[in-house]
Design a protein around this motif. Sequence first.
Motif, PDB file in Angstrom:
ATOM      1  N   VAL A  51      10.096  -7.421  11.158  1.00 43.22           N
ATOM      2  CA  VAL A  51       8.998  -7.178  10.232  1.00 43.22           C
ATOM      3  C   VAL A  51       7.741  -7.777  10.837  1.00 43.22           C
ATOM      4  O   VAL A  51       7.737  -8.941  11.258  1.00 43.22           O
ATOM      5  CB  VAL A  51       9.274  -7.808   8.851  1.00 43.22           C
ATOM      6  CG1 VAL A  51       8.079  -7.584   7.916  1.00 43.22           C
ATOM      7  CG2 VAL A  51      10.543  -7.226   8.242  1.00 43.22           C
ATOM      8  N   THR A  52       6.663  -6.994  10.894  1.00 42.68           N
ATOM      9  CA  THR A  52       5.378  -7.503  11.380  1.00 42.68           C
ATOM     10  C   THR A  52       4.323  -7.272  10.306  1.00 42.68           C
ATOM     11  O   THR A  52       4.394  -6.312   9.535  1.00 42.68           O
ATOM     12  CB  THR A  52       4.939  -6.819  12.686  1.00 42.68           C
ATOM     13  OG1 THR A  52       4.572  -5.448  12.430  1.00 42.68           O
ATOM     14  CG2 THR A  52       6.055  -6.860  13.724  1.00 42.68           C
ATOM     15  N   ALA A  53       3.341  -8.171  10.257  1.00 34.43           N
ATOM     16  CA  ALA A  53       2.319  -8.069   9.209  1.00 34.43           C
ATOM     17  C   ALA A  53       1.128  -8.948   9.557  1.00 34.43           C
ATOM     18  O   ALA A  53       1.209  -9.835  10.421  1.00 34.43           O
ATOM     19  CB  ALA A  53       2.904  -8.499   7.865  1.00 34.43           C
ATOM     20  N   GLY A  54       0.019  -8.710   8.849  1.00 31.11           N
ATOM     21  CA  GLY A  54      -1.166  -9.541   8.983  1.00 31.11           C
ATOM     22  C   GLY A  54      -1.260 -10.526   7.827  1.00 31.11           C
ATOM     23  O   GLY A  54      -1.021 -10.155   6.677  1.00 31.11           O
ATOM     24  N   ARG A  55      -1.614 -11.748   8.126  1.00 29.45           N
ATOM     25  CA  ARG A  55      -1.722 -12.760   7.075  1.00 29.45           C
ATOM     26  C   ARG A  55      -2.826 -12.436   6.066  1.00 29.45           C
ATOM     27  O   ARG A  55      -2.768 -12.869   4.925  1.00 29.45           O
ATOM     28  CB  ARG A  55      -1.995 -14.133   7.692  1.00 29.45           C
ATOM     29  CG  ARG A  55      -0.818 -14.720   8.465  1.00 29.45           C
ATOM     30  CD  ARG A  55      -1.101 -16.158   8.890  1.00 29.45           C
ATOM     31  NE  ARG A  55       0.051 -16.747   9.558  1.00 29.45           N
ATOM     32  CZ  ARG A  55       0.273 -16.697  10.866  1.00 29.45           C
ATOM     33  NH1 ARG A  55      -0.600 -16.044  11.650  1.00 29.45           N
ATOM     34  NH2 ARG A  55       1.336 -17.273  11.395  1.00 29.45           N
ATOM     35  N   ARG A  56      -3.818 -11.660   6.484  1.00 32.34           N
ATOM     36  CA  ARG A  56      -4.946 -11.320   5.611  1.00 32.34           C
ATOM     37  C   ARG A  56      -4.967  -9.827   5.278  1.00 32.34           C
ATOM     38  O   ARG A  56      -6.030  -9.254   5.039  1.00 32.34           O
ATOM     39  CB  ARG A  56      -6.260 -11.744   6.267  1.00 32.34           C
ATOM     40  CG  ARG A  56      -6.361 -13.250   6.495  1.00 32.34           C
ATOM     41  CD  ARG A  56      -7.659 -13.637   7.204  1.00 32.34           C
ATOM     42  NE  ARG A  56      -7.780 -15.081   7.347  1.00 32.34           N
ATOM     43  CZ  ARG A  56      -7.261 -15.791   8.320  1.00 32.34           C
ATOM     44  NH1 ARG A  56      -6.548 -15.181   9.280  1.00 32.34           N
ATOM     45  NH2 ARG A  56      -7.421 -17.100   8.388  1.00 32.34           N
ATOM     46  N   ASP A  57      -3.817  -9.218   5.247  1.00 34.43           N
ATOM     47  CA  ASP A  57      -3.718  -7.779   4.969  1.00 34.43           C
ATOM     48  C   ASP A  57      -4.021  -7.523   3.501  1.00 34.43           C
ATOM     49  O   ASP A  57      -3.272  -7.949   2.622  1.00 34.43           O
ATOM     50  CB  ASP A  57      -2.312  -7.293   5.312  1.00 34.43           C
ATOM     51  CG  ASP A  57      -2.197  -5.772   5.340  1.00 34.43           C
ATOM     52  OD1 ASP A  57      -2.978  -5.108   4.623  1.00 34.43           O
ATOM     53  OD2 ASP A  57      -1.340  -5.260   6.069  1.00 34.43           O
ATOM     54  N   PRO A  58      -5.118  -6.819   3.172  1.00 32.99           N
ATOM     55  CA  PRO A  58      -5.445  -6.565   1.771  1.00 32.99           C
ATOM     56  C   PRO A  58      -4.571  -5.483   1.137  1.00 32.99           C
ATOM     57  O   PRO A  58      -4.500  -5.376  -0.084  1.00 32.99           O
ATOM     58  CB  PRO A  58      -6.902  -6.109   1.838  1.00 32.99           C
ATOM     59  CG  PRO A  58      -7.021  -5.446   3.174  1.00 32.99           C
ATOM     60  CD  PRO A  58      -6.126  -6.235   4.093  1.00 32.99           C
ATOM     61  N   HIS A  71      -4.586  -5.128   8.111  1.00 35.42           N
ATOM     62  CA  HIS A  71      -3.600  -4.045   8.131  1.00 35.42           C
ATOM     63  C   HIS A  71      -3.498  -3.365   9.495  1.00 35.42           C
ATOM     64  O   HIS A  71      -2.656  -2.502   9.697  1.00 35.42           O
ATOM     65  CB  HIS A  71      -3.984  -3.015   7.067  1.00 35.42           C
ATOM     66  CG  HIS A  71      -2.844  -2.133   6.640  1.00 35.42           C
ATOM     67  ND1 HIS A  71      -1.682  -2.621   6.109  1.00 35.42           N
ATOM     68  CD2 HIS A  71      -2.691  -0.769   6.685  1.00 35.42           C
ATOM     69  CE1 HIS A  71      -0.858  -1.619   5.815  1.00 35.42           C
ATOM     70  NE2 HIS A  71      -1.450  -0.481   6.169  1.00 35.42           N
ATOM     71  N   GLU A  72      -4.348  -3.755  10.430  1.00 35.06           N
ATOM     72  CA  GLU A  72      -4.320  -3.133  11.749  1.00 35.06           C
ATOM     73  C   GLU A  72      -3.136  -3.647  12.571  1.00 35.06           C
ATOM     74  O   GLU A  72      -2.647  -4.764  12.365  1.00 35.06           O
ATOM     75  CB  GLU A  72      -5.626  -3.413  12.498  1.00 35.06           C
ATOM     76  CG  GLU A  72      -5.779  -4.830  13.048  1.00 35.06           C
ATOM     77  CD  GLU A  72      -6.207  -5.863  12.017  1.00 35.06           C
ATOM     78  OE1 GLU A  72      -6.386  -7.036  12.396  1.00 35.06           O
ATOM     79  OE2 GLU A  72      -6.369  -5.491  10.828  1.00 35.06           O
ATOM     80  N   VAL A  73      -2.688  -2.803  13.493  1.00 34.56           N
ATOM     81  CA  VAL A  73      -1.626  -3.191  14.416  1.00 34.56           C
ATOM     82  C   VAL A  73      -2.272  -3.859  15.629  1.00 34.56           C
ATOM     83  O   VAL A  73      -3.156  -3.289  16.259  1.00 34.56           O
ATOM     84  CB  VAL A  73      -0.799  -1.972  14.864  1.00 34.56           C
ATOM     85  CG1 VAL A  73       0.235  -2.375  15.909  1.00 34.56           C
ATOM     86  CG2 VAL A  73      -0.120  -1.330  13.664  1.00 34.56           C
ATOM     87  N   ARG A  74      -1.817  -5.058  15.943  1.00 38.32           N
ATOM     88  CA  ARG A  74      -2.385  -5.821  17.052  1.00 38.32           C
ATOM     89  C   ARG A  74      -1.402  -5.920  18.215  1.00 38.32           C
ATOM     90  O   ARG A  74      -0.203  -5.679  18.051  1.00 38.32           O
ATOM     91  CB  ARG A  74      -2.798  -7.218  16.585  1.00 38.32           C
ATOM     92  CG  ARG A  74      -3.973  -7.199  15.605  1.00 38.32           C
ATOM     93  CD  ARG A  74      -4.551  -8.574  15.406  1.00 38.32           C
ATOM     94  NE  ARG A  74      -5.786  -8.533  14.636  1.00 38.32           N
ATOM     95  CZ  ARG A  74      -6.543  -9.609  14.403  1.00 38.32           C
ATOM     96  NH1 ARG A  74      -6.170 -10.801  14.865  1.00 38.32           N
ATOM     97  NH2 ARG A  74      -7.658  -9.501  13.707  1.00 38.32           N
ATOM     98  N   GLN A  75      -1.927  -6.300  19.377  1.00 43.36           N
ATOM     99  CA  GLN A  75      -1.127  -6.343  20.591  1.00 43.36           C
ATOM    100  C   GLN A  75       0.124  -7.212  20.474  1.00 43.36           C
ATOM    101  O   GLN A  75       1.185  -6.813  20.974  1.00 43.36           O
ATOM    102  CB  GLN A  75      -1.987  -6.811  21.774  1.00 43.36           C
ATOM    103  CG  GLN A  75      -1.281  -6.747  23.116  1.00 43.36           C
ATOM    104  CD  GLN A  75      -0.815  -5.341  23.481  1.00 43.36           C
ATOM    105  OE1 GLN A  75      -1.466  -4.349  23.124  1.00 43.36           O
ATOM    106  NE2 GLN A  75       0.303  -5.241  24.192  1.00 43.36           N
TER     107      GLN A  75
END
Length: 203
Positions: A148-155, A185-189
């Motif tokens: 599971v991948t995610a952003g800590r600040r994903d709105p 919400h963006e996919v990062r490297q």
Amino acid sequence: MSRDAYQHVSKAPAPGAPLVFTFHGTGGDEHQFTGLVGQILPAAGIVSPRGDVSEHGANRFFRRKAEGVYDMEDLAVRTRKMTDFVRAHKQANPGVLLYGLGYSNGANILASVLFEAPDLFDRAVLMHPLIPWAPAPDPTLLGRDILVTAGRRDPICPLPFTETLVAHFEAKGANVELLLHDGGHEVRQPEIEAVTTFLTRKT
């Protein structure tokens, strides 16, 4: 069960290679992740369906009533349809490992299929999922590998929902890895690197 239930692109796996299903995000299509899979696992087979729900012209895999508010009846119907689609392709490729990769709405339908039919996928990658419901508590994902991948600040997919989903998977016996970055919400490297490591790991 029909292997043509969705408009999709497909490629047969080379001998000994897995078959990877990819599930696009809202507004994407069946080509969104085929290039990525081809780079990570050149010999792998690919099945990439296009979501058959339109939200103001944007492709999705199930309907929603508002941001983060799902039409649960529609989700149940679409989950059964996707499960049958995946199972038909699995039966056409006996003995082949099945991997799943989904982003956002695609991660959500993949998670729902995992809950519905835990026997289908050997590995699954869920990027920025939002699962605002509790699955049945039975521990049926024993031994399955999930990233599971995610952003800590994903709105769109708030972190507490991601952490709850991880807890659900762990309660079901899955081997879960969680990668977080400091964005939204963006996919990062770092996610791409984690996906590469996860999908190419030897069994």
